[in-house]
Design a protein around this motif. Sequence first.
Motif, short mmCIF file in Angstrom:
data_model
loop_
_atom_site.label_atom_id
_atom_site.label_comp_id
_atom_site.label_asym_id
_atom_site.label_seq_id
_atom_site.Cartn_x
_atom_site.Cartn_y
_atom_site.Cartn_z
N LYS A 16 27.12 -23.19 50.43
CA LYS A 16 28.55 -23.42 50.19
C LYS A 16 28.98 -22.97 48.79
CE LYS A 16 28.83 -27.24 53.51
NZ LYS A 16 29.26 -28.64 53.73
N CYS A 37 28.12 -26.17 46.17
CA CYS A 37 26.90 -26.97 46.29
C CYS A 37 25.88 -26.15 47.07
CB CYS A 37 27.18 -28.30 47.01
SG CYS A 37 27.79 -28.11 48.69
N CYS A 84 24.42 -26.87 49.94
CA CYS A 84 24.36 -27.12 51.38
C CYS A 84 24.48 -25.81 52.15
CB CYS A 84 25.52 -28.02 51.83
SG CYS A 84 25.40 -29.69 51.21
N VAL A 104 25.76 -31.64 54.51
CA VAL A 104 26.64 -32.29 53.54
C VAL A 104 25.84 -32.90 52.39
CG1 VAL A 104 28.52 -32.79 55.14
CG2 VAL A 104 26.62 -34.39 54.95
N CYS A 105 26.52 -33.09 51.25
CA CYS A 105 25.89 -33.70 50.08
C CYS A 105 27.00 -34.37 49.28
CB CYS A 105 25.17 -32.63 49.25
SG CYS A 105 26.31 -31.58 48.32
N CYS A 116 30.11 -31.90 48.49
CA CYS A 116 31.07 -31.52 49.54
C CYS A 116 31.61 -32.73 50.30
CB CYS A 116 30.49 -30.45 50.46
SG CYS A 116 28.92 -30.81 51.21
ZN LIG Z 1 27.20 -29.99 49.87
#
Ligand SMILES: [Zn+2]
Length: 492
Positions: free
Chosen positions: A32, A35, A37, A49-50, A53
């Motif tokens: 992304k 980030c 991900c 996801v993290c 995001c």
């Molecule tokens: Zn993320």
Amino acid sequence: MATLPATSVGARAKYEPVIGLEVHVQLLTDTKIFCSCSAKFGADPNTHVCPVCLGLPGALPVLNKKAVEFATLAAMALNCRINETSIFARKNYFYPDLPKGYQISQYDKPLAEHGFIDIKINGGSKKIGITRLHMEEDAGKSLHDGFPDAATRTGIDLNRAGTPLAEIVSEPDLSSADEAYEYLTRLREIILYTGVSDCNMEEGSLRCDANVSVRPRGQKELGTKTEIKNVNSFRFIREALEYEIDRQIEVIESGGKITQETRLYNANEGKTFGMRSKEQAHDYRYFPEPDLLPLVVDAKWQAEIRSKLPELPEIRRARMVADYGITEYDAGVLTASKSLADQFESAAKAAKNSKRVANLVQGELMGRLKAKNLEIEQSPISMHGVAASADLVESGTISGKMLKDFYDLCFERGKDFPAIYEEEGRPQQSTDTSGIEKIIDELIAANPKQVEQYRAGKTTVIGFFVGQVMKASKGQANPKMVNDLLVGKLKG
Ligand SMILES: [Zn+2]
């Protein structure tokens, strides 16, 4: 099918449509934009996801260098001027699929500006300005169906939140639905050539919004515009614009006023509909993103990126016309995708006669693909196979008729030309003169009238004899040899 309002041709001619397009393309990075991900499409909801995001407090964005390079490359391909310094900004709005409550975008200092695309329209060429190309992150997705309690709930999938986008905004230079369609086609083709996006509309990696207004021809001042959002194919955008242009003319002609609003296109009904007004009052309260430094793409980095710019479709077509002696139309078909053009060129260069390769692709391959509803990438016959078959015809080893039969077999059995030619025992067209001579002698005896015509000077009648011999030899005879033998014998 679009059901257009009954706007008369006369009324339509009085007005000039003004269209500008905003296109979002998803950049093909592995991860992304802010980030690490995965940005891959199609994973189970909320698995990519993290904290960044998901918009959790305290998580900080880190800009993806590859996304910058891809966006810059796209901007260069669109003839934009790259701004050495650009600024990320927060675009504030509330929506369930936007967990941070703002989207990181670029506002008054975008990555690139002042580009253009040349489009072909009515046999001429028209320059369509590109106002800007900027980077931004995508939002998540609201899911309204496809899960057990979908009837009563809406799901949120945040896998897409934070995937990198380039937004490409055109000048309002387009003056018909056809021009808009052509612009989108060229834009998509250019982006595909750069390889920075797959431009897959079904997966949402290319999306388009259109601003459209009409004004009396000759008037400088622009009419009130409406925005058509979320149309998911170029064909539907063309239909939506055609409908919307006629609708606006109809409203004005009957004494009404156009309301500035966002409209959605219903492809089933072929009509655009205004969204409820409370969904459209936006004040994004843009301000510079405090968690990111200004983005600097200096001259050295720009030069590095520019060195990766491929030969673009328009230039490539012109060169291929010159290099291979093919028509502009052929060049257009062969450059429809970069991979096809690459495959063709390597095959043509390796073959004895590149023009023959081009003709076979155009004349024998494309038609068969179309009949089977296959894309060129799914062709059983590779460009290498076309080149191999072209060489066999070129050297007189097989006839054109035999080639057609082999191609049919390739499609039947789903195998490439060299494999089929092997399977069939590497047959050659007949060069057995005595057998052919016998056929010719019989034909001459059986057709005295045609022989007389030939001898009286009507030499075109030879075509009749060649056809008969080819038929009698079941297409196995070498046409040149047949012709030579016939000329000798018909002279008497
Ligand atoms: Zn993320």
